[in-house]
Write an enzyme that holds these catalytic residues in place. Sequence first.
Site, PDB file in Angstrom:
ATOM      1  N   HIS A 141      32.215 -40.355 113.246  1.00 32.82           N
ATOM      2  CA  HIS A 141      33.579 -40.776 113.398  1.00 32.82           C
ATOM      3  C   HIS A 141      34.712 -39.636 114.917  1.00 32.82           C
ATOM      4  O   HIS A 141      34.084 -38.945 115.427  1.00 32.82           O
ATOM      5  CB  HIS A 141      34.411 -40.293 112.294  1.00 32.82           C
ATOM      6  CG  HIS A 141      34.359 -40.823 110.989  1.00 32.82           C
ATOM      7  ND1 HIS A 141      35.334 -41.290 110.504  1.00 32.82           N
ATOM      8  CD2 HIS A 141      33.076 -40.926 109.765  1.00 32.82           C
ATOM      9  CE1 HIS A 141      34.827 -42.042 109.337  1.00 32.82           C
ATOM     10  NE2 HIS A 141      33.546 -41.741 108.860  1.00 32.82           N
ATOM     11  N   GLU A 171      35.373 -49.195 110.795  1.00 31.51           N
ATOM     12  CA  GLU A 171      36.612 -48.341 109.723  1.00 31.51           C
ATOM     13  C   GLU A 171      37.546 -48.683 111.428  1.00 31.51           C
ATOM     14  O   GLU A 171      37.781 -47.910 112.240  1.00 31.51           O
ATOM     15  CB  GLU A 171      36.590 -47.314 109.170  1.00 31.51           C
ATOM     16  CG  GLU A 171      35.927 -46.369 108.276  1.00 31.51           C
ATOM     17  CD  GLU A 171      36.655 -47.021 106.533  1.00 31.51           C
ATOM     18  OE1 GLU A 171      37.191 -47.454 107.132  1.00 31.51           O
ATOM     19  OE2 GLU A 171      35.254 -47.191 106.319  1.00 31.51           O
ATOM     20  N   THR A 176      30.409 -52.496 110.404  1.00 32.37           N
ATOM     21  CA  THR A 176      30.598 -52.507 110.978  1.00 32.37           C
ATOM     22  C   THR A 176      32.790 -52.160 111.175  1.00 32.37           C
ATOM     23  O   THR A 176      32.790 -52.511 111.750  1.00 32.37           O
ATOM     24  CB  THR A 176      31.576 -54.272 110.428  1.00 32.37           C
ATOM     25  OG1 THR A 176      31.352 -53.791 108.466  1.00 32.37           O
ATOM     26  CG2 THR A 176      30.430 -55.447 109.226  1.00 32.37           C
TER      27      THR A 176
END
Length: 337
Positions: A41, A110, A108
């Site tokens: 992230h 966020e 894919t």
Amino acid sequence: MTIPLRLGYKASAEQFGPSELVDLAVAVEDAGFDSVFVSDHLQPWMHEGGHAPAAIPLLGAMGARTSRVLLGTSVLTPTFRYHPGVIAQAFATLGALYPERVILGVGTGESLNEVTLGMTWPDPPERFRRLKEALTIIDKLWSDERVTYEGEFYTVKDATIYDRPDTPVPVYIGAAGPAATRLAGRIADGFITTSGKDPALYTDTLLPALDEGLGKSGRTRDDVDTLIEVKVSYHPDPEEALERTRFWAPLALSPEEKMGIHDPIEMQRRAAELPIERVAKRFIVSSDPDEHVEKIAQIAGLGFRHLVFHDPGQDQAGFIERYQADILPRLRARLGA
């Protein structure tokens, strides 16, 4: 080839800093887990108390401190923040450093991780096409001596990956819908999904799509790793087991409720409005080890052979100790490790 049962650990980079995550990987290996999967992230789900260390250097540090566990991303998006060629180089390097221990898990993406850096967040079909093209480039760079490629989204010119492992790094595709799951069946070494959703999603949509993709490639489920992140909150105190899920309240937001949100502060605000019962819905919450194991066994019975456990609490050392003592032996006996 039959993929063995594996019991893994989700190292939640959204919740813990890099040094702590590396220490946890060591503890997990010592406790007998088989794998460690790291989130990738740029920003966490929650602003307060959140973390977002970069996954690629984190895997390198974990590899240096461990000797046995598999190490992978669950999942990394090789299509926006990264050029696919950079991912090909990075994971070739990791694979050369830690042979047959590294897995590239991709998805894919966020908007939370990409929009902040100025990306325009496209619709799902474009994100899917980008992923397919990225995987094509990565495969070419790992298999061909010299690569020139002109695609819809990416260009590669006279490129060579000079340092590669003898055995290619396995690629797993993470999916929550049929298209990406079929792609996993067709071209990937593994399939990644998450628990806590309607059982019909797995039995009627995802696993049939996986089988369809496998059929097109002439393979069966024995040829791929079927991995599911199992969200668990196991604690002797039932109230504590329930309350520990609070940090992960954003997972309980519907796709419509979190669509296009790129700011952790806004994500946290929306998640704070949810009742604890809804927050905990994605998790197996129990203080009874036998009940806990029974519910996990039901998930494995759907057809998953790689169970990666995600505990929501801050005391991860306590979770690892409890799992080592109470859950892993029961699971291995129940599932035939």
